[in-house]
Design a protein around this motif. Structure first.
Motif, short mmCIF file in Angstrom:
data_model
loop_
_atom_site.label_atom_id
_atom_site.label_comp_id
_atom_site.label_asym_id
_atom_site.label_seq_id
_atom_site.Cartn_x
_atom_site.Cartn_y
_atom_site.Cartn_z
N ASN A 198 -5.80 45.78 27.07
CA ASN A 198 -5.71 45.48 28.49
C ASN A 198 -4.44 46.11 29.05
N GLU B 195 -3.41 36.30 34.57
CA GLU B 195 -2.46 35.19 34.69
C GLU B 195 -2.74 34.35 35.93
N ASP C 176 -4.47 44.21 34.58
CA ASP C 176 -5.41 43.20 34.05
C ASP C 176 -4.66 41.91 33.74
N ARG C 177 -3.51 42.06 33.10
CA ARG C 177 -2.75 40.88 32.67
C ARG C 177 -2.26 40.09 33.89
N GLU C 178 -1.83 40.81 34.94
CA GLU C 178 -1.32 40.13 36.14
C GLU C 178 -2.42 39.28 36.78
N TYR D 224 -7.75 39.85 27.37
CA TYR D 224 -6.43 39.22 27.47
C TYR D 224 -6.51 37.72 27.20
N SER E 115 -5.53 43.16 22.67
CA SER E 115 -4.48 44.08 23.12
C SER E 115 -5.04 45.26 23.92
#
Ligand SMILES: C[S@@+](CC[C@H](N)C(=O)[O-])C[C@H]1O[C@@H](n2cnc3c(N)ncnc32)[C@H](O)[C@@H]1O
Length: 274
Positions: free
Chosen positions: A34, A43, A38-40, A27, A32
């Motif tokens: 993820n 961030e 994972d993205r949360e 990420y 792409s």
């Protein structure tokens, strides 16, 4: 948050609810492969360390420089904790310089392994091993590896941004030493490793975020990182800030952090086994 949507490409047996260190790194790099979890968490890392995407890109640029350097003298590579494939993968860089170069990728993350296998299907001189690098005997005896590499000849062992995921209680120095002792004289170890020397408060916020990921993170001092390289003779410039390891000529690569090594907080070294 539970009940995240499972994308069609995700292998059925992959846990998509626990943020994975491999997919969070994908990420940061703009990949792409993820999931929402994972993205949360990624961030949250970026909140704690806004330069995280830049340092990941600089780490990939370092990997390319190091492989370019090593391909001048070695034609066998083992990339431990290789991650989800991205541009400038080891086999591509190595084979550009030496068409006979062979590369084995090793990762413990199922998504990283599945995507590496898909990408390398039919690619000669490259293989993937699904294994935990903390088990050197198993890694080095894996038929995919022994089918491609001759361990009686020099090999370059790569450990980029992976030893922070080996906690002190798992004795990272012993893990590195096991690879050193199993490889022939003239073999190399190359590594990059995050440090908390420069910005300890922000670094510990990142460590705290990773307590909620698949792997905890251990950042180390320059001295501790240096001690992991025991038994290797470091090639110039030695153990240095990542962006200072044989940099490209000025201006060849963008440096959005203006050369501020504290914002990268990553060290790098390449050592040769006598
Ligand atoms: C931050 S990524 C680095 C990827 C790549 N080496 C690079 O520098 O671009 C760390 C990778 O190490 C893998 N990893 C972490 N612990 C591992 C272990 N014990 N054995 C194998 N792979 C591991 C993770 O799954 C992830 O793909």
């Amino acid at each position: 948050m539970l009940g995240h949507h499972r994308p069609v490409w995700a292998p059925d047996d992959v846990d998509i609810e626990t943020p994975s260190a491999a997919r969070m790194y994908d990420y940061y790099l703009g990949g792409s492969h993820n999931f929402a979890a994972d993205r949360e968490l990624a961030e949250q890392t970026i909140q704690a360390w806004p330069d995280a995407p830049h340092l990941c890109r600089a780490n990939r640029a370092l990997l390319r420089r190091v492989v370019g350097y090593l391909a001048g003298g070695v034609d066998q590579f083992v990339d431990l904790g290789s991650g989800i494939p991205t541009v400038g993968a080891v086999h591509e860089v190595a084979r550009e310089l030496n068409p006979d170069a062979r590369t084995v990728y090793v990762d413990s993350d199922a998504v990283a392994v599945a995507h590496s296998r898909a990408l390398l299907d039919g690619v000669p001189y490259a293989a993937v091993v699904h294994e935990d690098l903390r088990e050197p005997d198993r890694v080095l005896a894996d038929p995919e590896l022994t089918g491609l590499l001759d361990l009686s000849r020099p090999v370059a062992v790569l450990m980029f941004a992976v030893l922070p995921f080996v906690p002190d209680e798992d004795d990272p120095a012993a893990v590195v030493a096991a690879y050193r002792d199993a490889t022939a004289p003239g073999s190399y170890l190359a590594m990059s490793h995050g440090t908390d020397d420069y910005r300890p408060v922000a670094a510990h916020r990142v460590v705290d975020v990773y307590t909620r990921a698949s792997h905890s993170m251990t950042l180390r001092s320059r001295e501790r990182i240096g001690s992991l390289l025991e038994g290797y003779e470091l090639v110039p410039p030695g153990l240095v800030d990542m962006i200072h390891w044989r940099p490209e000529p000025e201006g060849a690569l963008p440096d959005p952090l203006g050369g501020d090594v504290t914002r990268y907080s990553m060290l790098a070294a390449v050592g040769r086994r006598a």
